[in-house]
Design a protein around this motif. Sequence first.
Motif, short mmCIF file in Angstrom:
data_model
loop_
_atom_site.label_atom_id
_atom_site.label_comp_id
_atom_site.label_asym_id
_atom_site.label_seq_id
_atom_site.Cartn_x
_atom_site.Cartn_y
_atom_site.Cartn_z
N ARG A 1 52.02 37.16 39.31
CA ARG A 1 51.34 38.45 39.47
C ARG A 1 50.80 38.92 38.12
NH1 ARG A 1 51.48 40.10 44.57
NH2 ARG A 1 53.14 39.25 45.85
N PHE A 2 49.62 39.51 38.16
CA PHE A 2 48.89 39.92 36.97
C PHE A 2 48.45 41.37 37.09
CE2 PHE A 2 48.65 35.39 37.13
CZ PHE A 2 48.61 34.97 35.81
N THR A 3 48.01 41.92 35.96
CA THR A 3 47.44 43.27 35.91
C THR A 3 45.99 43.15 35.43
OG1 THR A 3 49.58 44.26 35.42
CG2 THR A 3 47.63 45.55 34.81
N VAL A 4 45.10 43.93 36.04
CA VAL A 4 43.70 43.95 35.61
C VAL A 4 43.62 44.69 34.27
CG1 VAL A 4 41.38 44.76 36.17
CG2 VAL A 4 42.86 43.88 38.00
N THR A 5 43.07 44.03 33.25
CA THR A 5 42.93 44.63 31.92
C THR A 5 41.50 44.42 31.43
OG1 THR A 5 43.62 42.59 30.82
CG2 THR A 5 45.35 44.20 31.30
N GLY A 6 41.07 45.26 30.51
CA GLY A 6 39.77 45.09 29.88
C GLY A 6 38.59 45.46 30.77
N VAL A 7 38.86 46.14 31.88
CA VAL A 7 37.79 46.60 32.76
C VAL A 7 37.67 48.11 32.55
CG1 VAL A 7 37.02 46.87 35.15
CG2 VAL A 7 38.19 44.78 34.45
N ALA A 8 36.47 48.58 32.23
CA ALA A 8 36.25 49.99 31.93
C ALA A 8 36.51 50.88 33.14
CB ALA A 8 34.81 50.19 31.45
N GLN A 9 37.00 52.09 32.89
CA GLN A 9 37.13 53.07 33.98
C GLN A 9 35.74 53.27 34.58
OE1 GLN A 9 39.83 54.41 35.34
NE2 GLN A 9 41.05 53.18 33.94
N GLY A 10 35.68 53.36 35.90
CA GLY A 10 34.41 53.50 36.57
C GLY A 10 33.74 52.17 36.86
N ASP A 11 34.33 51.07 36.36
CA ASP A 11 33.83 49.73 36.66
C ASP A 11 34.88 49.05 37.54
OD1 ASP A 11 32.18 47.54 36.67
OD2 ASP A 11 32.36 47.10 34.54
N VAL A 12 34.60 47.83 37.99
CA VAL A 12 35.55 47.07 38.80
C VAL A 12 35.52 45.60 38.37
CG1 VAL A 12 35.41 48.56 40.85
CG2 VAL A 12 33.79 46.68 40.59
N LEU B 1 32.87 39.11 47.01
CA LEU B 1 33.57 39.29 48.27
C LEU B 1 34.45 40.54 48.27
CD1 LEU B 1 34.77 35.62 48.92
CD2 LEU B 1 32.73 36.75 49.81
N GLY B 2 34.78 41.04 47.08
CA GLY B 2 35.64 42.21 46.98
C GLY B 2 35.75 42.62 45.53
N THR B 3 36.54 43.65 45.26
CA THR B 3 36.70 44.14 43.90
C THR B 3 38.14 44.58 43.66
OG1 THR B 3 36.10 46.40 44.52
CG2 THR B 3 34.31 44.99 43.72
N LEU B 4 38.52 44.64 42.38
CA LEU B 4 39.80 45.21 41.97
C LEU B 4 39.52 46.34 40.99
CD1 LEU B 4 41.83 41.94 41.29
CD2 LEU B 4 42.15 43.53 43.20
N GLN B 5 40.31 47.40 41.07
CA GLN B 5 40.15 48.56 40.21
C GLN B 5 40.74 48.29 38.82
OE1 GLN B 5 38.40 51.35 41.12
NE2 GLN B 5 37.95 50.14 42.94
N PRO B 6 40.23 48.96 37.78
CA PRO B 6 40.83 48.85 36.45
C PRO B 6 42.31 49.25 36.52
CG PRO B 6 38.79 50.11 36.34
CD PRO B 6 39.09 49.89 37.80
N GLY B 7 43.16 48.46 35.88
CA GLY B 7 44.59 48.78 35.85
C GLY B 7 45.36 48.39 37.09
N ALA B 8 44.68 47.77 38.07
CA ALA B 8 45.39 47.32 39.28
C ALA B 8 46.53 46.39 38.88
CB ALA B 8 44.43 46.62 40.22
#
Length: 72
Positions: free
Chosen positions: A8-19, A33-40
Amino acid sequence: AAQRLPARFTVTGVAQGDVLNLRERPSASARILGTLQPGATGVEVLETTPDGRWGLVPLRERGAWASMRFLS
């Protein structure tokens, strides 16, 4: 050392308001096909491409590819 997968991982380095886009193939030009939110958190990676740049995450029946650059 090779990462033990699945893991399991965490989404990092993605700006707020981006995906983080989840793609049909391990390519930045592949269909989204889909997206993950920043910090997911708790993002499961089942396997990676041989070069380790893309990770396969579960999505619906088939899974989708995410850039490992944004997963830690």
